[in-house]
Scaffold this motif. Structure first.
Motif, PDB file in Angstrom:
ATOM      1  N   SER A 161       0.831  -1.207   0.000  1.00 33.57           N
ATOM      2  CA  SER A 161       0.000   0.000   0.000  1.00 33.57           C
ATOM      3  C   SER A 161       0.864   1.255   0.000  1.00 33.57           C
ATOM      4  O   SER A 161       1.891   1.308   0.671  1.00 33.57           O
ATOM      5  N   ARG A 162       0.408   2.248  -0.741  1.00 35.12           N
ATOM      6  CA  ARG A 162       1.112   3.537  -0.763  1.00 35.12           C
ATOM      7  C   ARG A 162       0.647   4.397   0.401  1.00 35.12           C
ATOM      8  O   ARG A 162      -0.514   4.357   0.802  1.00 35.12           O
ATOM      9  N   ALA A 163       1.552   5.200   0.936  1.00 36.76           N
ATOM     10  CA  ALA A 163       1.229   6.078   2.058  1.00 36.76           C
ATOM     11  C   ALA A 163       0.074   7.018   1.706  1.00 36.76           C
ATOM     12  O   ALA A 163      -0.802   7.283   2.534  1.00 36.76           O
ATOM     13  N   GLU A 164       0.042   7.510   0.469  1.00 37.56           N
ATOM     14  CA  GLU A 164      -1.028   8.422   0.038  1.00 37.56           C
ATOM     15  C   GLU A 164      -2.386   7.729   0.105  1.00 37.56           C
ATOM     16  O   GLU A 164      -3.385   8.334   0.498  1.00 37.56           O
ATOM     17  N   ASP A 165      -2.432   6.459  -0.297  1.00 41.01           N
ATOM     18  CA  ASP A 165      -3.692   5.718  -0.270  1.00 41.01           C
ATOM     19  C   ASP A 165      -4.165   5.494   1.162  1.00 41.01           C
ATOM     20  O   ASP A 165      -5.357   5.604   1.458  1.00 41.01           O
ATOM     21  N   LEU A 166      -3.235   5.177   2.056  1.00 42.76           N
ATOM     22  CA  LEU A 166      -3.599   4.981   3.461  1.00 42.76           C
ATOM     23  C   LEU A 166      -4.140   6.273   4.059  1.00 42.76           C
ATOM     24  O   LEU A 166      -5.113   6.263   4.817  1.00 42.76           O
ATOM     25  N   ASN A 167      -3.529   7.385   3.702  1.00 43.51           N
ATOM     26  CA  ASN A 167      -3.987   8.685   4.178  1.00 43.51           C
ATOM     27  C   ASN A 167      -5.415   8.967   3.695  1.00 43.51           C
ATOM     28  O   ASN A 167      -6.264   9.419   4.463  1.00 43.51           O
ATOM     29  N   VAL A 168      -5.690   8.688   2.441  1.00 43.73           N
ATOM     30  CA  VAL A 168      -7.034   8.891   1.889  1.00 43.73           C
ATOM     31  C   VAL A 168      -8.044   8.016   2.620  1.00 43.73           C
ATOM     32  O   VAL A 168      -9.129   8.473   2.995  1.00 43.73           O
ATOM     33  N   MET A 169      -7.698   6.747   2.857  1.00 46.83           N
ATOM     34  CA  MET A 169      -8.626   5.834   3.533  1.00 46.83           C
ATOM     35  C   MET A 169      -8.853   6.251   4.989  1.00 46.83           C
ATOM     36  O   MET A 169      -9.963   6.151   5.505  1.00 46.83           O
ATOM     37  N   TRP A 170      -7.798   6.727   5.666  1.00 46.32           N
ATOM     38  CA  TRP A 170      -7.940   7.189   7.045  1.00 46.32           C
ATOM     39  C   TRP A 170      -8.931   8.354   7.099  1.00 46.32           C
ATOM     40  O   TRP A 170      -9.846   8.372   7.918  1.00 46.32           O
ATOM     41  N   HIS A 171      -8.762   9.317   6.209  1.00 43.87           N
ATOM     42  CA  HIS A 171      -9.647  10.482   6.202  1.00 43.87           C
ATOM     43  C   HIS A 171     -11.062  10.118   5.743  1.00 43.87           C
ATOM     44  O   HIS A 171     -12.031  10.729   6.210  1.00 43.87           O
ATOM     45  N   HIS A 172     -11.189   9.134   4.879  1.00 43.49           N
ATOM     46  CA  HIS A 172     -12.516   8.671   4.462  1.00 43.49           C
ATOM     47  C   HIS A 172     -13.274   8.126   5.680  1.00 43.49           C
ATOM     48  O   HIS A 172     -14.448   8.441   5.889  1.00 43.49           O
ATOM     49  N   THR A 173     -12.583   7.315   6.486  1.00 37.49           N
ATOM     50  CA  THR A 173     -13.202   6.772   7.692  1.00 37.49           C
ATOM     51  C   THR A 173     -13.527   7.893   8.678  1.00 37.49           C
ATOM     52  O   THR A 173     -14.593   7.894   9.300  1.00 37.49           O
ATOM     53  N   ALA A 174     -12.629   8.860   8.814  1.00 35.77           N
ATOM     54  CA  ALA A 174     -12.866   9.997   9.711  1.00 35.77           C
ATOM     55  C   ALA A 174     -14.137  10.739   9.311  1.00 35.77           C
ATOM     56  O   ALA A 174     -14.963  11.088  10.169  1.00 35.77           O
ATOM     57  N   ARG A 175     -14.312  10.977   8.020  1.00 37.14           N
ATOM     58  CA  ARG A 175     -15.527  11.673   7.560  1.00 37.14           C
ATOM     59  C   ARG A 175     -16.772  10.854   7.867  1.00 37.14           C
ATOM     60  O   ARG A 175     -17.816  11.405   8.207  1.00 37.14           O
ATOM     61  N   GLU A 176     -16.696   9.531   7.745  1.00 40.25           N
ATOM     62  CA  GLU A 176     -17.853   8.697   8.070  1.00 40.25           C
ATOM     63  C   GLU A 176     -18.160   8.743   9.563  1.00 40.25           C
ATOM     64  O   GLU A 176     -19.315   8.843   9.956  1.00 40.25           O
ATOM     65  N   LEU A 177     -17.133   8.645  10.386  1.00 37.91           N
ATOM     66  CA  LEU A 177     -17.351   8.700  11.831  1.00 37.91           C
ATOM     67  C   LEU A 177     -17.953  10.035  12.241  1.00 37.91           C
ATOM     68  O   LEU A 177     -18.780  10.093  13.163  1.00 37.91           O
ATOM     69  N   CYS A 178     -17.559  11.106  11.588  1.00 38.71           N
ATOM     70  CA  CYS A 178     -18.083  12.447  11.899  1.00 38.71           C
ATOM     71  C   CYS A 178     -19.309  12.769  11.059  1.00 38.71           C
ATOM     72  O   CYS A 178     -19.740  13.928  11.012  1.00 38.71           O
ATOM     73  N   ARG A 179     -19.850  11.785  10.385  1.00 44.17           N
ATOM     74  CA  ARG A 179     -21.069  11.914   9.580  1.00 44.17           C
ATOM     75  C   ARG A 179     -20.987  13.053   8.579  1.00 44.17           C
ATOM     76  O   ARG A 179     -21.915  13.822   8.400  1.00 44.17           O
ATOM     77  N   GLY A 180     -19.817  13.196   7.969  1.00 48.39           N
ATOM     78  CA  GLY A 180     -19.633  14.198   6.931  1.00 48.39           C
ATOM     79  C   GLY A 180     -19.268  15.568   7.443  1.00 48.39           C
ATOM     80  O   GLY A 180     -19.047  16.475   6.669  1.00 48.39           O
ATOM     81  N   GLY A 181     -19.206  15.734   8.760  1.00 49.60           N
ATOM     82  CA  GLY A 181     -18.888  17.032   9.330  1.00 49.60           C
ATOM     83  C   GLY A 181     -17.391  17.260   9.460  1.00 49.60           C
ATOM     84  O   GLY A 181     -16.577  16.392   9.184  1.00 49.60           O
ATOM     85  N   ALA A 182     -17.037  18.453   9.899  1.00 50.56           N
ATOM     86  CA  ALA A 182     -15.634  18.821  10.064  1.00 50.56           C
ATOM     87  C   ALA A 182     -15.040  18.119  11.283  1.00 50.56           C
ATOM     88  O   ALA A 182     -15.760  17.714  12.195  1.00 50.56           O
ATOM     89  N   TYR A 183     -13.714  17.996  11.298  1.00 47.48           N
ATOM     90  CA  TYR A 183     -13.035  17.355  12.426  1.00 47.48           C
ATOM     91  C   TYR A 183     -11.611  17.886  12.550  1.00 47.48           C
ATOM     92  O   TYR A 183     -11.024  18.376  11.603  1.00 47.48           O
ATOM     93  N   HIS A 184     -11.088  17.792  13.775  1.00 44.73           N
ATOM     94  CA  HIS A 184      -9.671  18.017  14.047  1.00 44.73           C
ATOM     95  C   HIS A 184      -9.036  16.647  14.140  1.00 44.73           C
ATOM     96  O   HIS A 184      -9.674  15.693  14.598  1.00 44.73           O
ATOM     97  N   HIS A 185      -7.789  16.554  13.749  1.00 51.04           N
ATOM     98  CA  HIS A 185      -7.121  15.260  13.850  1.00 51.04           C
ATOM     99  C   HIS A 185      -5.629  15.443  14.110  1.00 51.04           C
ATOM    100  O   HIS A 185      -5.066  16.502  13.850  1.00 51.04           O
TER     101      HIS A 185
END
Length: 132
Positions: free
Chosen positions: A55-79
């Motif tokens: 896996s590429r680091a860029e892809d992992l970053n995208v997937m991490w943020h995708h999950t973050a957006r789902e957990l926050c139900r599409g809202g903004a977040y700090h990380h």
């Protein structure tokens, strides 16, 4: 071989290569790859995304943020993210507008997160909140 047949064969080959190149898809952790998280309080989580060795680091970053957006139900977040280690990206997440992102709640049809009992924070309504 005529041009149409050659073009069709080239497109089929290219499609096969693109599909074969996807070594990590978005899914809950299955023992090899995927996301996992632990609630740390109302609208706060520790989130992990484990990729494969290829896996590429860029892809992992995208997937991490995708999950973050789902957990926050599409809202903004700090990380805050920890450095990538062994194809695993981990970090802490704090949803800024819990329960209000896209004005939706987790439904059974939300297959990736429906199995988790996510906290439903109560936010004060100051004005014009009918129907929320």
């Amino acid at each position: 071989m005529n041009r149409v047949t050659a073009l069709s064969a080239a497109l089929l080959g290219l499609s096969s290569l693109l599909l074969a190149g996807c070594d990590s898809s978005y899914h809950p952790y299955n023992g090899q790859s995927g996301f996992s998280f632990e609630p740390e309080g109302t609208a706060q989580y520790t989130l992990h995304y484990q990729g494969l060795a290829t896996s590429r680091a860029e892809d992992l970053n995208v997937m991490w943020h995708h999950t973050a957006r789902e957990l926050c139900r599409g809202g903004a977040y700090h990380h805050s993210l920890h450095p990538l280690q062994d194809a695993k990206l981990s970090g802490r997440l704090h949803c800024l507008t819990p329960g209000l992102g896209l004005n939706r709640q987790v439904q059974e049809s939300d297959q990736l997160l429906a199995e988790h009992q996510l906290p439903q924070p109560e936010l004060p309504c100051t004005q014009g909140c009918r129907g929320m």
